[in-house]
Structures are given as structure tokens and as C-alpha cells.
Write a protein that holds these residues in place. Structure first.
Motif, PDB file in Angstrom:
ATOM      1  N   MET A 185      40.833  -2.204 -33.459  1.00  0.00           N
ATOM      2  CA  MET A 185      40.312  -1.341 -32.398  1.00  0.00           C
ATOM      3  C   MET A 185      41.007  -1.559 -31.055  1.00  0.00           C
ATOM      4  SD  MET A 185      36.557  -3.152 -31.940  1.00  0.00           S
ATOM      5  CE  MET A 185      36.004  -2.246 -30.492  1.00  0.00           C
TER       6      MET A 185
ATOM      7  N   THR B  59      32.959  -6.365 -33.367  1.00  0.00           N
ATOM      8  CA  THR B  59      33.193  -5.095 -32.673  1.00  0.00           C
ATOM      9  C   THR B  59      32.397  -5.014 -31.369  1.00  0.00           C
ATOM     10  OG1 THR B  59      33.757  -3.873 -34.687  1.00  0.00           O
ATOM     11  CG2 THR B  59      32.874  -2.594 -32.855  1.00  0.00           C
TER      12      THR B  59
ATOM     13  N   ASN C  41      32.803  -2.056 -37.706  1.00  0.00           N
ATOM     14  CA  ASN C  41      33.524  -3.239 -38.197  1.00  0.00           C
ATOM     15  C   ASN C  41      35.027  -3.070 -37.991  1.00  0.00           C
ATOM     16  OD1 ASN C  41      31.082  -4.328 -38.886  1.00  0.00           O
ATOM     17  ND2 ASN C  41      31.316  -4.071 -41.095  1.00  0.00           N
ATOM     18  N   SER C  42      35.391  -2.784 -36.752  1.00  0.00           N
ATOM     19  CA  SER C  42      36.769  -2.416 -36.418  1.00  0.00           C
ATOM     20  C   SER C  42      37.522  -3.514 -35.669  1.00  0.00           C
ATOM     21  CB  SER C  42      36.763  -1.141 -35.559  1.00  0.00           C
ATOM     22  OG  SER C  42      36.085  -0.083 -36.193  1.00  0.00           O
ATOM     23  N   GLU C  43      37.029  -4.747 -35.735  1.00  0.00           N
ATOM     24  CA  GLU C  43      37.611  -5.806 -34.910  1.00  0.00           C
ATOM     25  C   GLU C  43      39.107  -6.005 -35.151  1.00  0.00           C
ATOM     26  OE1 GLU C  43      35.586  -9.441 -35.857  1.00  0.00           O
ATOM     27  OE2 GLU C  43      36.544  -9.650 -37.822  1.00  0.00           O
TER      28      GLU C  43
ATOM     29  N   SER D  88      39.155   4.491 -34.632  1.00  0.00           N
ATOM     30  CA  SER D  88      39.442   3.129 -34.176  1.00  0.00           C
ATOM     31  C   SER D  88      40.666   2.510 -34.845  1.00  0.00           C
ATOM     32  CB  SER D  88      38.222   2.226 -34.410  1.00  0.00           C
ATOM     33  OG  SER D  88      37.889   2.185 -35.785  1.00  0.00           O
TER      34      SER D  88
ATOM     35  N   CYS E 187      33.465   3.127 -33.734  1.00  0.00           N
ATOM     36  CA  CYS E 187      33.872   1.843 -34.313  1.00  0.00           C
ATOM     37  C   CYS E 187      32.812   1.322 -35.268  1.00  0.00           C
ATOM     38  CB  CYS E 187      34.101   0.809 -33.212  1.00  0.00           C
ATOM     39  SG  CYS E 187      35.454   1.189 -32.085  1.00  0.00           S
TER      40      CYS E 187
ATOM     41  N   ASN F  71      29.876   1.583 -30.829  1.00  0.00           N
ATOM     42  CA  ASN F  71      29.710   0.582 -31.880  1.00  0.00           C
ATOM     43  C   ASN F  71      28.581   1.045 -32.803  1.00  0.00           C
ATOM     44  OD1 ASN F  71      29.317  -1.761 -33.443  1.00  0.00           O
ATOM     45  ND2 ASN F  71      27.987  -2.635 -31.863  1.00  0.00           N
TER      46      ASN F  71
ATOM     47  N   SER G 122      27.948  -2.283 -36.139  1.00  0.00           N
ATOM     48  CA  SER G 122      28.900  -3.205 -36.767  1.00  0.00           C
ATOM     49  C   SER G 122      28.291  -4.589 -36.957  1.00  0.00           C
ATOM     50  CB  SER G 122      30.162  -3.327 -35.900  1.00  0.00           C
ATOM     51  OG  SER G 122      30.790  -2.078 -35.740  1.00  0.00           O
TER      52      SER G 122
END
Length: 338
Positions: free
Chosen positions: A17, A44, A12-14, A90, A10, A37, A40
């Protein structure tokens, strides 16, 4: 022991994800979910920690400084305790019922002490805005529900290629082949597939559409404009693949053909991106890549230059490049990639 370790890199997969993680959690206690992570700067980290807190014994959250997708996979592999290993990006996800079928096959293999090295499943090009999704399957290359060795005439056709999305490897086999992916480098999924292949003694094909490969974000590494901007990294990975092939050239002819086909596709992708760019410097980089191959192994060079892709990507002059681009666009429309 967990049956399957699933690593979810991941960065910056908020925004997406949760869907990926929840799809893997459908495997219950049989799976180990390792969220990595990769430095990020959004939420994340908090989301990963939330899942680890809510699913103790199933979810691990690993936080590290940014090293790129390959480095996140490295960390995942180092911390995996499952008998088998898979990467799920992700922004992608797996089918819940399909995952249960996969886990059943892997569990039975473990009980029988079958020593299964690689399990192949189908994957879906889940392209945004496209109603009919293209499925990459292998049902004519391999018989279903049978453990096979390479001697049993495993033959992939020209458009059946193995991607990270379709493969599950035995974890210890990945460690035995000393798989370490380069840091801060895109397109290392090619290495993830390619380097372990000489160590694979047997394969099982389960004809289920397990993996949903999402395509549609403008910042994705497989976006055509992004790929062109990262041509140097594609070429770097291509050269690593060439070196791996030469150093580990298999004696089994079916394994040899499988690896040759993967290298053929990688050379094709790098070449067509150089052509699509219409940039003289990129065309020079394309020529230099082929020259690198020729200097390393002239026999291998001649084989790849005379494949359909090799001829197609090296047609001379403006007319040749136009035909190369037209062929690529046709394949893009048929198969739904990028």
C-alpha cells in the motif's frame, strides 16, 4: 476545495500500500488521499494512520469493519471533498508526472467552469514478469484535449473498454446518480463504471498512461482460478448491469453503444469463466444468465447474442467450448490481462 479525491481501499495491504499511496501523494495539496482500511487484520491500520499523521490536510484514514471493496469505495465517496473522484487500488499506482498533467487539466476545467463529468486516461496492464506491458488507450475513439459530448460521434472499438483504472468522475455526479456499490461483493468496479454513464454529459480524453494496473498475485480477484471460484458473484453483478441498462437505456446512440459494449464484455467474461471451469453446474449458471437477459429484454438479448462475443461464447457442444476457450487464451496473450 481539493481538485481530486483519490480513494485507496485497503484490506490487509501492508505489503504494497505504501507504493500506491506515495504515488498519489505526488499530486501535493491538489489531491485528497482517502485511505479506507476495510477491517484489515495486519498492519494496514497503523500504516494508514502514519500517513494521515505525516500528511495532515492531504491524507484521511478511515477505519471500518469489513464490507468489501465496493463498500470501501462507498465510504470514500461519502467522505470525499474534491471536485473529482478516482479509485486507486492498494496494489496499483499512478505515474507521478502523468498525475500532474491530469491535475492541470482538471484545474483548468474548474477555472473555466466547463462542467466536465468524466476524464479518461490510459492504463497499463502491469503484469509481473512481462517485459512489454500492454497499454489500453483511447486515441482513436476520442480526439485529444477536447471536451466532447456524446453527439460528437464517440466510438470505442471492440477492444477499447472503460475500466475503473481509466476513469475520473465528477464527484457530485456520482452522488447525483446515487451510486452505492454492494457490500461483500467482488467485481463491483463494473457497476462503478456503468451506472454513472447515463449521467455523463461530456468527456475529456488525456492521452497519458496514468494508471498502473498490477497483475500477478495469485490471490487477486482477477486471477483466473479465483474468478472461476467466484463465478456466482460475477453473475450477480452481471444481472445488476442488465437491470441498470434496462432501467436507464439511453436515447443517444453513441452512449447506447458504449454501454452495450460494456455489457457485452461483462457477459463475455462471465460466460468464458463458466466454460473454462469445465463444470456442468457452472455451464448451467451461464445458460441461466443468458435466460435472465432474455426474460428481461428479448431485444437486448438478441443484440448481445449476435455480437462477436455473444456468438463466440455460445458456440454449441464440446467443439464450440474448445473454440471459445482457444479464442480467450489468444486474447489473453495479446492483451496481457489476468
Amino acid at each position: 476545495m481539493k481538485i481530486l479525491s483519490v480513494v485507496i481501499p485497503c484490506y490487509n495491504s501492508e505489503a504494497y500500500m505504501r507504493k500506491s499511496i506515495n504515488s498519489v501523494l505526488s499530486g501535493g495539496d491538489d489531491v485528497e488521499v482517502i485511505i479506507v482500511n476495510d477491517g484489515s487484520t495486519d498492519h494496514t491500520k497503523q500504516i494508514a494512520d502514519e500517513f494521515a499523521e505525516n500528511y495532515p490536510g492531504i491524507v484521511k484514514a478511515i477505519h471500518k469493519e469489513n464490507g468489501g471493496h465496493g463498500d470501501a469505495v462507498n465510504f470514500g465517496l461519502a467522505n470525499a471533498t474534491g471536485e473529482y473522484f478516482k479509485v486507486v487500488d492498494s496494489d496499483d499506482w499512478v505515474g507521478e508526472e502523468e498525475l500532474k498533467k491530469v491535475l492541470k487539466v482538471l484545474k483548468n476545467s474548474m477555472k473555466a467552469n466547463a462542467g466536465l463529468d468524466m476524464l479518461l486516461t490510459n492504463f497499463i496492464y502491469d503484469k509481473a514478469g512481462v517485459r512489454h506491458k500492454k497499454v489500453m488507450h483511447y486515441h482513436r475513439a476520442l480526439p485529444e484535449k477536447k471536451i466532447l459530448g456524446w453527439d460528437e460521434k464517440i466510438k470505442f472499438n471492440k477492444f477499447q473498454y472503460i475500466l475503473m483504472h481509466s476513469v475520473i468522475y465528477r464527484t457530485e455526479m456520482l452522488r447525483e446518480c446515487e451510486l452505492v456499490l454492494p457490500k461483500h461483493t467482488f467485481y463491483v468496479d463494473n457497476i462503478f463504471i456503468f451506472k454513472p454513464l447515463p449521467y455523463v454529459k461530456n468527456i475529456y480524453y488525456l492521452n497519458v498512461n496514468l494508471y498502473h494496473y498490477f497483475i500477478g498475485r495469485n490471490d487477486q480477484s482477477v486471477n483466473e482460478k479465483v474468478m472461476i471460484s467466484r463465478l456466482d458473484q460475477q453473475i450477480y453483478v452481471n444481472k445488476l448491469l442488465i437491470d441498470i441498462f434496462i432501467e436507464n437505456k439511453p436515447e443517444n446512440k453513441y452512449l447506447y453503444k458504449c454501454m452495450l459494449q460494456s455489457l457485452d464484455m461483462a457477459m463475455c467474461v462471465s460466460s468464458v469463466m463458466a466454460i473454462l471451469s469445465k463444470d456442468k453446474k457452472n455451464l448451467e449458471k451461464k445458460a441461466e444468465l443468458w435466460e435472465y437477459l432474455k426474460e428481461k429484454d428479448e431485444v437486448l438479448y438478441k443484440k448481445l447474442r449476435t455480437t462477436i462475443f455473444g456468438i463466440w461464447m455460445n458456440l454449441p457442444g464440446h467443439v464450440g467450448r474448445f473454440l471459445s476457450k482457444s479464442g480467450y487464451k489468444l486474447m489473453q496473450k495479446i492483451f496481457g490481462f489476468n
